[in-house]
Design a protein around this motif. Sequence first.
Motif, PDB file in Angstrom:
ATOM      1  N   SER A 188      24.040 132.246  97.394  1.00 40.35           N
ATOM      2  CA  SER A 188      25.263 132.193  96.605  1.00 40.35           C
ATOM      3  C   SER A 188      25.913 130.813  96.722  1.00 40.35           C
ATOM      4  O   SER A 188      25.629 130.043  97.629  1.00 40.35           O
ATOM      5  CB  SER A 188      26.236 133.271  97.057  1.00 40.35           C
ATOM      6  N   ASN A 189      26.781 130.511  95.798  1.00 47.58           N
ATOM      7  CA  ASN A 189      27.535 129.265  95.753  1.00 47.58           C
ATOM      8  C   ASN A 189      26.630 128.039  95.598  1.00 47.58           C
ATOM      9  O   ASN A 189      26.904 126.980  96.154  1.00 47.58           O
ATOM     10  CB  ASN A 189      28.439 129.124  96.986  1.00 47.58           C
ATOM     11  N   VAL A 190      25.542 128.197  94.884  1.00 46.10           N
ATOM     12  CA  VAL A 190      24.678 127.068  94.568  1.00 46.10           C
ATOM     13  C   VAL A 190      24.921 126.741  93.097  1.00 46.10           C
ATOM     14  O   VAL A 190      24.699 127.568  92.229  1.00 46.10           O
ATOM     15  CB  VAL A 190      23.195 127.417  94.805  1.00 46.10           C
ATOM     16  N   ASP A 191      25.405 125.563  92.843  1.00 46.23           N
ATOM     17  CA  ASP A 191      25.707 125.201  91.465  1.00 46.23           C
ATOM     18  C   ASP A 191      25.605 123.695  91.269  1.00 46.23           C
ATOM     19  O   ASP A 191      25.590 122.938  92.220  1.00 46.23           O
ATOM     20  CB  ASP A 191      27.102 125.685  91.066  1.00 46.23           C
ATOM     21  N   VAL A 192      25.531 123.308  90.032  1.00 51.84           N
ATOM     22  CA  VAL A 192      25.650 121.902  89.684  1.00 51.84           C
ATOM     23  C   VAL A 192      27.074 121.744  89.196  1.00 51.84           C
ATOM     24  O   VAL A 192      27.437 122.249  88.144  1.00 51.84           O
ATOM     25  CB  VAL A 192      24.652 121.513  88.578  1.00 51.84           C
ATOM     26  N   GLY A 193      27.867 121.110  89.982  1.00 52.08           N
ATOM     27  CA  GLY A 193      29.274 120.996  89.645  1.00 52.08           C
ATOM     28  C   GLY A 193      29.902 119.848  90.397  1.00 52.08           C
ATOM     29  O   GLY A 193      29.234 118.886  90.765  1.00 52.08           O
ATOM     30  N   ALA A 194      31.183 119.979  90.629  1.00 47.81           N
ATOM     31  CA  ALA A 194      31.930 118.950  91.334  1.00 47.81           C
ATOM     32  C   ALA A 194      32.751 119.602  92.432  1.00 47.81           C
ATOM     33  O   ALA A 194      33.105 120.774  92.340  1.00 47.81           O
ATOM     34  CB  ALA A 194      32.849 118.204  90.380  1.00 47.81           C
ATOM     35  N   THR A 195      33.037 118.818  93.453  1.00 45.08           N
ATOM     36  CA  THR A 195      33.892 119.268  94.540  1.00 45.08           C
ATOM     37  C   THR A 195      35.104 118.350  94.598  1.00 45.08           C
ATOM     38  O   THR A 195      34.968 117.122  94.562  1.00 45.08           O
ATOM     39  CB  THR A 195      33.139 119.241  95.887  1.00 45.08           C
ATOM     40  N   PHE A 196      36.271 118.966  94.680  1.00 41.03           N
ATOM     41  CA  PHE A 196      37.521 118.223  94.770  1.00 41.03           C
ATOM     42  C   PHE A 196      38.147 118.513  96.118  1.00 41.03           C
ATOM     43  O   PHE A 196      38.144 119.650  96.590  1.00 41.03           O
ATOM     44  CB  PHE A 196      38.475 118.645  93.650  1.00 41.03           C
ATOM     45  N   SER A 197      38.681 117.478  96.761  1.00 41.61           N
ATOM     46  CA  SER A 197      39.346 117.676  98.045  1.00 41.61           C
ATOM     47  C   SER A 197      40.775 117.171  97.947  1.00 41.61           C
ATOM     48  O   SER A 197      41.084 116.244  97.205  1.00 41.61           O
ATOM     49  CB  SER A 197      38.596 116.960  99.175  1.00 41.61           C
ATOM     50  N   GLY A 198      41.628 117.837  98.713  1.00 48.97           N
ATOM     51  CA  GLY A 198      43.036 117.474  98.702  1.00 48.97           C
ATOM     52  C   GLY A 198      43.688 117.795 100.022  1.00 48.97           C
ATOM     53  O   GLY A 198      43.094 118.440 100.890  1.00 48.97           O
ATOM     54  N   THR A 203      48.102 126.216  99.166  1.00 52.09           N
ATOM     55  CA  THR A 203      48.206 125.337  98.010  1.00 52.09           C
ATOM     56  C   THR A 203      47.995 123.891  98.455  1.00 52.09           C
ATOM     57  O   THR A 203      48.060 123.578  99.631  1.00 52.09           O
ATOM     58  CB  THR A 203      49.583 125.468  97.318  1.00 52.09           C
ATOM     59  N   VAL A 204      47.753 123.030  97.499  1.00 55.36           N
ATOM     60  CA  VAL A 204      47.471 121.621  97.770  1.00 55.36           C
ATOM     61  C   VAL A 204      48.686 120.779  97.410  1.00 55.36           C
ATOM     62  O   VAL A 204      49.310 120.982  96.371  1.00 55.36           O
ATOM     63  CB  VAL A 204      46.228 121.172  96.966  1.00 55.36           C
ATOM     64  N   GLU A 205      49.002 119.862  98.286  1.00 50.92           N
ATOM     65  CA  GLU A 205      50.098 118.929  98.028  1.00 50.92           C
ATOM     66  C   GLU A 205      49.624 117.802  97.114  1.00 50.92           C
ATOM     67  O   GLU A 205      50.274 117.457  96.145  1.00 50.92           O
ATOM     68  CB  GLU A 205      50.612 118.355  99.352  1.00 50.92           C
ATOM     69  N   THR A 206      48.462 117.217  97.444  1.00 52.48           N
ATOM     70  CA  THR A 206      47.920 116.089  96.700  1.00 52.48           C
ATOM     71  C   THR A 206      46.407 116.176  96.664  1.00 52.48           C
ATOM     72  O   THR A 206      45.775 116.388  97.705  1.00 52.48           O
ATOM     73  CB  THR A 206      48.297 114.748  97.387  1.00 52.48           C
ATOM     74  N   TRP A 207      45.826 116.010  95.486  1.00 54.52           N
ATOM     75  CA  TRP A 207      44.365 115.936  95.370  1.00 54.52           C
ATOM     76  C   TRP A 207      43.940 114.509  95.665  1.00 54.52           C
ATOM     77  O   TRP A 207      44.521 113.564  95.145  1.00 54.52           O
ATOM     78  CB  TRP A 207      43.907 116.372  93.985  1.00 54.52           C
ATOM     79  N   VAL A 208      42.919 114.346  96.505  1.00 56.52           N
ATOM     80  CA  VAL A 208      42.517 113.029  96.987  1.00 56.52           C
ATOM     81  C   VAL A 208      41.337 112.486  96.203  1.00 56.52           C
ATOM     82  O   VAL A 208      41.334 111.325  95.790  1.00 56.52           O
ATOM     83  CB  VAL A 208      42.175 113.091  98.496  1.00 56.52           C
ATOM     84  N   ARG A 209      40.281 113.316  95.986  1.00 53.15           N
ATOM     85  CA  ARG A 209      39.113 112.808  95.288  1.00 53.15           C
ATOM     86  C   ARG A 209      38.277 113.944  94.723  1.00 53.15           C
ATOM     87  O   ARG A 209      38.375 115.085  95.149  1.00 53.15           O
ATOM     88  CB  ARG A 209      38.249 111.934  96.195  1.00 53.15           C
ATOM     89  N   ARG A 258      42.757 119.090 105.220  1.00 51.62           N
ATOM     90  CA  ARG A 258      42.209 119.031 103.872  1.00 51.62           C
ATOM     91  C   ARG A 258      41.611 120.369 103.465  1.00 51.62           C
ATOM     92  O   ARG A 258      41.221 121.175 104.309  1.00 51.62           O
ATOM     93  CB  ARG A 258      41.134 117.962 103.773  1.00 51.62           C
ATOM     94  N   ALA A 259      41.537 120.545 102.179  1.00 54.26           N
ATOM     95  CA  ALA A 259      40.864 121.710 101.609  1.00 54.26           C
ATOM     96  C   ALA A 259      40.051 121.213 100.428  1.00 54.26           C
ATOM     97  O   ALA A 259      40.277 120.121  99.910  1.00 54.26           O
ATOM     98  CB  ALA A 259      41.877 122.745 101.157  1.00 54.26           C
ATOM     99  N   SER A 260      39.100 122.026 100.005  1.00 51.48           N
ATOM    100  CA  SER A 260      38.304 121.634  98.845  1.00 51.48           C
ATOM    101  C   SER A 260      38.107 122.830  97.928  1.00 51.48           C
ATOM    102  O   SER A 260      38.252 123.983  98.336  1.00 51.48           O
ATOM    103  CB  SER A 260      36.953 121.064  99.277  1.00 51.48           C
ATOM    104  N   ILE A 261      37.778 122.520  96.685  1.00 46.29           N
ATOM    105  CA  ILE A 261      37.481 123.542  95.688  1.00 46.29           C
ATOM    106  C   ILE A 261      36.340 123.022  94.837  1.00 46.29           C
ATOM    107  O   ILE A 261      36.240 121.822  94.568  1.00 46.29           O
ATOM    108  CB  ILE A 261      38.716 123.890  94.836  1.00 46.29           C
ATOM    109  N   LYS A 262      35.464 123.924  94.431  1.00 42.58           N
ATOM    110  CA  LYS A 262      34.325 123.552  93.587  1.00 42.58           C
ATOM    111  C   LYS A 262      34.602 123.934  92.146  1.00 42.58           C
ATOM    112  O   LYS A 262      35.210 124.959  91.878  1.00 42.58           O
ATOM    113  CB  LYS A 262      33.063 124.249  94.068  1.00 42.58           C
ATOM    114  N   LEU A 263      34.133 123.104  91.253  1.00 42.86           N
ATOM    115  CA  LEU A 263      34.190 123.365  89.822  1.00 42.86           C
ATOM    116  C   LEU A 263      32.752 123.456  89.323  1.00 42.86           C
ATOM    117  O   LEU A 263      32.056 122.449  89.248  1.00 42.86           O
ATOM    118  CB  LEU A 263      34.937 122.245  89.095  1.00 42.86           C
TER     119      LEU A 263
END
Length: 124
Positions: free
Chosen positions: A49-59, A113-119, A68-73
């Motif tokens: 599970s959670n195998v995808d071609v996408g992007a990861t954002f961290s904040g 929740t995220v205060e600021t997205w970093v990359r 920090r936390a991250s979320i995948k798109l």
Amino acid sequence: MEEQVDLAAYGLAVSNFIALLGAVTDLGIVKVDLILAQDGYESLAGAGSNVDVGATFSGLLAAGNGKRASIKLPGITASFVDPDASVPIVGDIAAWLAEFETAGPMMLSDGETVETWVRGTLDK
């Protein structure tokens, strides 16, 4: 997602989120399920599970003392990705990520929740 006042408010929050998600992914949205979970229920991720071609954002987490936390798109639209595999947090990407910020209605998996997205970066 933050607790809403009624089912109509949940529906509106989900509709807004899906519209923002549709603007940043090449994947189609087949259906949307809104599940109001009860405490005490858990599920385990299956193998592969959670195998995808996408992007990861961290904040940086709101009130997270630098944590920090991250979320995948999944299925990110290729036009949002720069040649160096970075994903600038502007325009439609910023609008989608704003849903997970302190003032937005969505929360990360731990209810944070995220205060600021970093990359953002393309998953390889």
